[in-house]
Design a protein around this motif. Sequence first.
Motif, PDB file in Angstrom:
ATOM      1  N   ASP A 116       6.014  11.857   9.846  1.00  0.00           N
ATOM      2  CA  ASP A 116       6.830  11.819   8.639  1.00  0.00           C
ATOM      3  C   ASP A 116       6.031  11.402   7.406  1.00  0.00           C
ATOM      4  OD1 ASP A 116       6.742   9.157   9.827  1.00  0.00           O
ATOM      5  OD2 ASP A 116       8.160   8.562   8.283  1.00  0.00           O
ATOM      6  N   ASN A 117       4.812  10.895   7.602  1.00  0.00           N
ATOM      7  CA  ASN A 117       3.933  10.576   6.485  1.00  0.00           C
ATOM      8  C   ASN A 117       3.032  11.781   6.229  1.00  0.00           C
ATOM      9  OD1 ASN A 117       1.495   9.649   5.074  1.00  0.00           O
ATOM     10  ND2 ASN A 117       2.396   7.613   5.244  1.00  0.00           N
ATOM     11  N   GLN A 118       3.276  12.483   5.137  1.00  0.00           N
ATOM     12  CA  GLN A 118       2.567  13.732   4.887  1.00  0.00           C
ATOM     13  C   GLN A 118       1.062  13.529   4.756  1.00  0.00           C
ATOM     14  OE1 GLN A 118       4.243  16.172   1.821  1.00  0.00           O
ATOM     15  NE2 GLN A 118       2.513  17.589   1.774  1.00  0.00           N
ATOM     16  N   ALA A 119       0.657  12.443   4.094  1.00  0.00           N
ATOM     17  CA  ALA A 119      -0.778  12.190   3.923  1.00  0.00           C
ATOM     18  C   ALA A 119      -1.464  12.014   5.270  1.00  0.00           C
ATOM     19  CB  ALA A 119      -0.992  10.961   3.049  1.00  0.00           C
ATOM     20  N   ASP A 120      -0.829  11.280   6.197  1.00  0.00           N
ATOM     21  CA  ASP A 120      -1.414  11.080   7.520  1.00  0.00           C
ATOM     22  C   ASP A 120      -1.462  12.390   8.304  1.00  0.00           C
ATOM     23  OD1 ASP A 120      -1.866   8.352   7.196  1.00  0.00           O
ATOM     24  OD2 ASP A 120       0.143   7.822   7.882  1.00  0.00           O
ATOM     25  N   ALA A 121      -0.382  13.182   8.198  1.00  0.00           N
ATOM     26  CA  ALA A 121      -0.344  14.458   8.906  1.00  0.00           C
ATOM     27  C   ALA A 121      -1.415  15.402   8.375  1.00  0.00           C
ATOM     28  CB  ALA A 121       1.037  15.089   8.767  1.00  0.00           C
ATOM     29  N   ASP A 122      -1.554  15.468   7.053  1.00  0.00           N
ATOM     30  CA  ASP A 122      -2.535  16.373   6.450  1.00  0.00           C
ATOM     31  C   ASP A 122      -3.966  15.933   6.785  1.00  0.00           C
ATOM     32  OD1 ASP A 122      -0.416  17.743   5.412  1.00  0.00           O
ATOM     33  OD2 ASP A 122      -0.643  17.000   3.356  1.00  0.00           O
ATOM     34  N   ASN A 123      -4.184  14.620   6.850  1.00  0.00           N
ATOM     35  CA  ASN A 123      -5.500  14.115   7.246  1.00  0.00           C
ATOM     36  C   ASN A 123      -5.839  14.544   8.674  1.00  0.00           C
ATOM     37  OD1 ASN A 123      -7.881  12.186   7.132  1.00  0.00           O
ATOM     38  ND2 ASN A 123      -6.684  11.198   8.740  1.00  0.00           N
ATOM     39  N   VAL A 127      -4.584  17.140  10.321  1.00  0.00           N
ATOM     40  CA  VAL A 127      -4.777  18.594  10.334  1.00  0.00           C
ATOM     41  C   VAL A 127      -6.165  18.952   9.808  1.00  0.00           C
ATOM     42  CG1 VAL A 127      -4.017  20.766   9.305  1.00  0.00           C
ATOM     43  CG2 VAL A 127      -2.335  19.154  10.195  1.00  0.00           C
ATOM     44  N   LYS A 128      -6.593  18.276   8.760  1.00  0.00           N
ATOM     45  CA  LYS A 128      -7.917  18.540   8.192  1.00  0.00           C
ATOM     46  C   LYS A 128      -9.000  18.362   9.243  1.00  0.00           C
ATOM     47  CE  LYS A 128     -10.013  15.302   5.995  1.00  0.00           C
ATOM     48  NZ  LYS A 128     -10.410  14.260   5.006  1.00  0.00           N
ATOM     49  N   HIS A 129      -8.916  17.285  10.033  1.00  0.00           N
ATOM     50  CA  HIS A 129      -9.916  17.050  11.076  1.00  0.00           C
ATOM     51  C   HIS A 129      -9.802  18.087  12.198  1.00  0.00           C
ATOM     52  CE1 HIS A 129     -11.121  13.526   9.041  1.00  0.00           C
ATOM     53  NE2 HIS A 129     -10.153  12.736   9.444  1.00  0.00           N
ATOM     54  N   LEU A 130      -8.585  18.436  12.571  1.00  0.00           N
ATOM     55  CA  LEU A 130      -8.385  19.417  13.640  1.00  0.00           C
ATOM     56  C   LEU A 130      -8.940  20.783  13.254  1.00  0.00           C
ATOM     57  CD1 LEU A 130      -4.772  18.435  14.739  1.00  0.00           C
ATOM     58  CD2 LEU A 130      -6.809  18.316  16.179  1.00  0.00           C
ATOM     59  N   GLN A 131      -8.806  21.137  11.979  1.00  0.00           N
ATOM     60  CA  GLN A 131      -9.289  22.437  11.520  1.00  0.00           C
ATOM     61  C   GLN A 131     -10.807  22.554  11.590  1.00  0.00           C
ATOM     62  OE1 GLN A 131      -7.386  22.526   7.661  1.00  0.00           O
ATOM     63  NE2 GLN A 131      -5.717  23.822   8.400  1.00  0.00           N
ATOM     64  N   GLU A 132     -11.495  21.433  11.695  1.00  0.00           N
ATOM     65  CA  GLU A 132     -12.947  21.441  11.792  1.00  0.00           C
ATOM     66  C   GLU A 132     -13.443  21.618  13.223  1.00  0.00           C
ATOM     67  OE1 GLU A 132     -14.156  17.803   9.976  1.00  0.00           O
ATOM     68  OE2 GLU A 132     -13.585  18.430   7.954  1.00  0.00           O
ATOM     69  N   ILE A 133     -12.525  21.620  14.190  1.00  0.00           N
ATOM     70  CA  ILE A 133     -12.883  21.798  15.599  1.00  0.00           C
ATOM     71  C   ILE A 133     -12.802  23.281  15.932  1.00  0.00           C
ATOM     72  CG2 ILE A 133     -12.311  21.198  17.976  1.00  0.00           C
ATOM     73  CD1 ILE A 133     -11.017  18.626  16.878  1.00  0.00           C
ATOM     74  N   ASP A 134     -13.880  23.864  16.425  1.00  0.00           N
ATOM     75  CA  ASP A 134     -13.983  25.311  16.606  1.00  0.00           C
ATOM     76  C   ASP A 134     -12.864  25.907  17.447  1.00  0.00           C
ATOM     77  OD1 ASP A 134     -16.240  25.410  15.050  1.00  0.00           O
ATOM     78  OD2 ASP A 134     -17.645  25.363  16.736  1.00  0.00           O
TER      79      ASP A 134
END
Length: 239
Positions: free
Chosen positions: A11-18, A20-27
């Motif tokens: 429910d905290n958008q900043a935490d969720a987006d953070n 997702v940002k890290h997950l997107q860096e995993i091939d």
Amino acid sequence: MPKYSIVVIDDNQADADNLVKHLQEIDDVGHIEVFYNGVAGAKYLLKNKPDILFLDIEMPDISGLELYTLLPQMDRPALVLVSVHTQFALDGFKLAAVDYLLKPAKYADVTNSFLRCLKVMNVSVNIYTQYELEYYLFEVKDGYSRIVHFKNIIYITSAENYVDIVTREEIITARITMNKVEAIMPKSYFVRIHRGFIVNFRFALEVKGSRLILSEGPQTKLPISKGRKINISGFDQLE
């Protein structure tokens, strides 16, 4: 290698987006669905089955723990719980959570959680670079959990069905096996020198015969098993 689908609910958008940002860096991360509302996330999961779920625990309409129990057991994805607190860790592990991330999540920790999920899913992860954890959430003897930073540990010794974690400030008795400890420890500076001892070599001074001499700790002379002497051969500070 296939891409793995992931759902992030926080429910905290900043935490969720953070996250997702890290997950997107995993091939090998594929499609990512993000929900900033627990109820909306639950509705999606009841109709869809992702591979991995990163789930916030404290949400206003439904907690992460409640949400996960709503899902049919056979359709539950590999679970990584996310929180700013540690007190829910035992409840999470009772639900067979693969990992427990503390906010704000770091890239190395997110990657480790992803790798652990793949292992639970019986996917080979040998080709991945293994990132070293900075800390671990130990279940201690009194029934609660403690975060212990590896850099503060001098050595760990077995104590019947527990281990004693000897840090610079205290001795913590935790419910975990020595083999499990050996598996999670940072390999760059922790070594198992004996069936009953795992040592942080940053505190090592020298080897004298079959003894490892430490710079501090309640025991400063630890035994080295004959069969484990090869384990210490790569540490340049020791002769």
